[in-house]
Enzyme design. Structure first.
Site, PDB file in Angstrom:
ATOM      1  N   SER A   1       7.175  11.102   7.856  1.00  0.00           N
ATOM      2  CA  SER A   1       8.443  11.074   8.567  1.00  0.00           C
ATOM      3  C   SER A   1       8.362  11.961   9.815  1.00  0.00           C
ATOM      4  O   SER A   1       7.602  11.677  10.725  1.00  0.00           O
ATOM      5  CB  SER A   1       9.582  11.497   7.636  1.00  0.00           C
ATOM      6  OG  SER A   1      10.785  10.873   8.037  1.00  0.00           O
TER       7      SER A   1
ATOM      8  N   LYS B   1      13.624   4.105   2.907  1.00  0.00           N
ATOM      9  CA  LYS B   1      13.952   5.514   3.159  1.00  0.00           C
ATOM     10  C   LYS B   1      14.750   6.037   1.967  1.00  0.00           C
ATOM     11  O   LYS B   1      15.974   5.928   1.907  1.00  0.00           O
ATOM     12  CB  LYS B   1      14.754   5.652   4.456  1.00  0.00           C
ATOM     13  CG  LYS B   1      14.741   7.077   5.012  1.00  0.00           C
ATOM     14  CD  LYS B   1      13.347   7.468   5.420  1.00  0.00           C
ATOM     15  CE  LYS B   1      13.264   8.892   5.933  1.00  0.00           C
ATOM     16  NZ  LYS B   1      11.887   9.316   6.169  1.00  0.00           N
TER      17      LYS B   1
END
Length: 599
Positions: A399, A197
Site C-alpha cells: 500500500s 482493500k
C-alpha cells in the site's frame, strides 16, 4: 542582635549551598558514569584464536532498532528487545571467510516474532557458510515454528529431551469489531477504492469478505509451500512428512507415547536429544576450550565489534535509508515513518556529494497517503538529481509502502515479501448515538454546510460522505497512475493488479510490479551499478537520536528480554493495533494501509 537578625538568612544560604554541592557532586558522578560507560562499551572484545560464532537472537527480528522513549529506558532498559536482521547477516558473512571461526552455532530459543522473509534471508547466509565447508549446529530447549525454521538450516539440529518442535502451519485471523460497535451505537463510515482493500473490514463486517478470504488463503498457502520446501530440502525429508506432522499432530504424538521430543526426532525434524550438560560436552568437542577451561565461543555482538574494521570505507557511498513501521504525517513517534523527517533526510542525501546512489529498505504496511506521496516526491527528486534509487522490500512493503517504491528507479523484493495492496480507504467514526443515550447534546453554529462536519460527535452529512468518497476515488486514481507510470504499463493493466490485492514478492515479480528478486545486498549492488560505480561503500543513513535518549541509552543498556506467552503475545498485538490507530493523522483522513501482518 545582628546575629539574631541575620540567622534566618545564614540558614537559607547554608541550605542553598548544600543543595549546590549535592547537585555539583551528582553532575560529577554522572560525567564519571558516562566516561566509564563509554570506555566499557568501546573496549575491544576478546576474540579466541579459534572457535565458534554463536548467533543467539533475543527479541523480535527487525530491519532497524526502534529508538526507545525516555519512559522505556527508565522503566528497564531500551524497551522491547530487538535484533537487527543485517547484524545477523553481516556476522555470519564475515565469519564465513574468517579463519578463526571454525563453526556456527544457532541458539534461537529467545528469538521473538520473526517474519518468514527475514528468516529466509538468514537461512541463505547460513547456506553460504555451510558451502564454505564450515559446520553449523542448532540447539534449543524447544522450538516454535519461526525458531525451528531458522534452526533447520543447520547441519545438525539438537533439542532438549523434554522439549518440542511446534511446527503447525500458518494462519491469519483478525478480530472483527462490528457487533461490538453496533451494541455501543457507534457508526463507522467507510470509504474505499479497491475490492480487495480489506483494512476496513473489521469495522464493517462480522467476518472476512469472500475476496479477502480468497486472497489471504492464497498468500498463506504460497508462503507455507516455501517454508515446507526449505525445511524438507535441508533436512533431507519429504514435504509429505512435514504435512503429516502438522496435520496429524495428535496422532503422531500419541504414537510417540505423548512425548513431543521423540515425535520430532521420529519425524526427522531434529537429529539428537541433548540436555544442557550433553550440549556443553558436544560444544567442547567441536569448538574446544581455552586455557581457563572456557568454551571457545564468541557472541554475535562481540564478533561484530571485533570485526568492524572489515567494513569497506573506500570509494563513493551508497546510502541505505530504512523505512520501518506505519507511514504517518509530520514527525511521527519512534517506530513509524514520519513524512517530514524522511523527506528532509532524503533532501540532505541529495545535496551530499559523497553519496552516489540510494537504497530505500522498506518494511512498512503503509499509512498516510499524504505522507507516502511526500516521501515519493523526495525519492523522485533524488533520481532526477542523478542519484539512482533502488527500493528494497523487506517483509512487507504494501500500500503506502509500495506507493513510495514507485518513485525508485528499480524495485527489488524477496520471494516471500508481502507487497501490492494498491488501494485507498478512509474511516470516520460517528459517536452521536452513544452520546444521545447518555443524554449528551451537541449544538452550535457554522458559516457553511461543511464547517464542523468532521466532528465525530455529530452525524456525518450526505455532502460530507459524498466528498470523502470522491476524495478516496481521486487518491486511488492518482495511486494507480503512479504505478502505471513507474512500471511502464497501461492504466487498465495497473488497475487490474491493484484493487487493494496483496501479492507475494514472487507473484509481484511475475506480474511486473517488481523488477528483481533479492535481498538488501543485491539491491545495494544494483544501485551502485546504476550509478556506474564499482568501488563503493555502504552508508547507513539514520536520523540521530535526541541527546537525552543517547545519554539514557548509555546509562541504562539493559533490555527486556522476557519471553512472551500466548496471552502476552495477543495483548502485545492488540496494543500495537491500538497504537496504530492513535498514529493515524493524515490531514485528509485518506490512507493507503494494508491489513497484512508479515507471515
Amino acid at each position: 542582635m545582628w546575629r539574631v537578625i541575620t540567622a534566618p538568612f545564614r540558614l537559607l544560604w547554608a541550605a542553598i549551598d548544600g543543595v549546590r554541592r549535592v547537585l555539583a557532586n551528582l553532575l560529577l558522578l554522572l560525567v564519571l558514569l558516562l566516561v566509564a560507560a563509554a570506555w566499557w562499551l568501546g573496549r575491544e572484545p576478546t576474540m579466541p584464536e579459534r572457535g565458534a560464532l554463536v548467533i543467539a537472537p533475543v527479541g523480535r527480528l527487525v530491519e532497524a532498532a526502534t529508538p526507545p522513549s525516555p519512559a522505556d529506558l527508565i522503566r528497564g532498559g531500551t524497551g522491547v528487545a530487538e535484533v537487527v536482521l543485517d547484524d545477523v547477516i553481516q556476522a555470519i558473512r564475515r565469519a564465513r571467510s574468517d579463519t578463526r571461526i571454525t563453526a556456527l552455532v544457532i541458539a534461537p530459543e529467545r528469538l521473538g516474532p520473526a517474519p518468514v522473509s527475514k528468516l529466509a534471508a538468514i537461512r541463505d547466509e547460513i547456506a553460504a557458510f555451510r558451502a564454505a565447508g564450515k559446520p553449523v549446529y542448532a540447539h534449543a530447549g524447544r522450538y516454535d515454528q519461526a525458531q525451528y525454521y531458522l534452526a533447520s538450516a543447520a547441519d545438525e539440529v539438537f533439542m532438549a529431551p523434554d522439549g518440542y518442535a511446534l511446527v503447525q502451519g500458518l494462519a491469519a485471523y483478525t478480530t472483527f469489531y462490528k457487533r461490538a460497535l453496533d451494541n455501543l451505537g457507534v457508526k463507522v463510515h467507510v470509504f474505499r477504492a479497491g475490492k480487495y482493500k480489506s483494512f476496513v473490514e473489521p469495522y464493517t463486517r462480522e467476518g472476512m469478505s469472500p475476496e479477502n478470504r480468497e486472497m489471504t488463503q492464497g498468500l498463506i498457502d504460497s508462503v507455507w509451500a516455501n517454508i515446507k520446501a526449505d525445511i524438507a530440502s535441508v533436512r533431507d525429508i519429504s514435504e509429505s512428512v512435514i504435512d503429516g506432522y502438522v496435520i496429524d499432530y495428535r496422532g503422531r504424538l500419541a504414537a510417540a507415547g505423548g512425548d513431543p521430543a521423540v515425535m520430532a526426532q521420529q519425524a526427522g525434524l531434529v537429529d539428537r536429544l541433548m540436555d544442557d550438560n550433553a550440549w556443553e560436552t558436544f560444544l567442547a568437542e567441536k569448538a574446544g576450550r581455552d586455557a581457563a577451561g572456557n568454551l571457545r565461543l564468541v557472541g554475535m555482538d562481540a564478533y561484530l565489534s571485533g570485526t568492524r574494521d572489515w567494513l569497506p570505507q573506500d570509494g563513493p557511498g551508497v546510502a541505505v535509508v530504512t523505512l520501518q513501521g506505519a507511514i504517518v504525517d509530520g514527525d511521527g513517534p519512534p517506530g513509524t515513518v514520519g513524512g517530514d523527517p524522511v523527506a528532509a533526510l532524503l533532501r540532505d542525501i541529495r545535496n551530499d556529494e559523497r553519496i552516489r546512489a540510494v537504497v530505500l529498505r522498506i518494511d512498512s504496511p503503509g499509512g498516510s497517503a499524504f505522507a507516502a506521496e511526500q516521501i515519493r516526491v523526495a525519492v523522485k527528486a533524488l533520481s532526477e538529481a542523478g542519484k539512482p534509487v533502488v527500493a528494497s522490500m523487506s517483509s512487507v512493503a504494501a500500500s503506502g509502502g509500495y506507493w513510495i517504491a514507485t518513485g525508485a528507479d528499480e524495485i527489488w523484493a524477496q520471494p516471500m515479501t508481502l507487497t501490492g495492496s494498491i488501494g485507498v480507504f478512509g474511516l470516520f467514526p460517528d459517536v452521536s448515538e452513544p452520546m444521545n443515550r447518555l443524554g449528551l447534546d451537541v449544538d452550535g453554529v457554522s458559516t457553511a454546510p461543511l464547517a464542523g462536519t468532521m466532528d465525530p460527535r455529530r452525524p456525518l452529512s450526505d455532502d460530507a460522505r459524498d466528498a470523502l468518497q470522491l476524495s478516496v476515488e481521486h487518491t486511488y486514481t492518482q495511486f494507480v497512475k503512479r504505478v502505471a507510470e513507474a512500471r511502464e504499463m497501461s492504466i487498465a493493466s495497473a488497475d487490474a493488479l491493484a484493487q487493494g490485492r496483496v501479492w507475494t514478492g514472487a507473484e509481484a515479480k511475475a506480474r511486473g510490479l517488481v523488477d528483481s528478486l533479492g535481498g538488501l545486498d543485491q539491491a545495494v549492488a544494483a544501485a551502485a551499478n546504476l550509478a556506474g560505480v564499482s568501488n563503493y561503500h555502504r552508508v547507513d543513513a539514520l536520523d540521530a537520536l535526541p541527546l537525552r535518549l543517547r545519554l539514557l541509552n548509555k546509562l541504562l543498556p539493559e533490555i527486556d528480554g522476557r519471553a512472551q506467552g500466548t496471552a502476552g503475545a495477543w495483548l502485545a498485538r492488540f496494543e500495537a493495533q491500538a497504537g496504530l490507530l492513535l498514529n493515524w493523522n493524515d490531514p485528509a483522513n485518506l490512507y493507503a494501509h494494508c491489513l497484512c501482518e508479515p507471515l
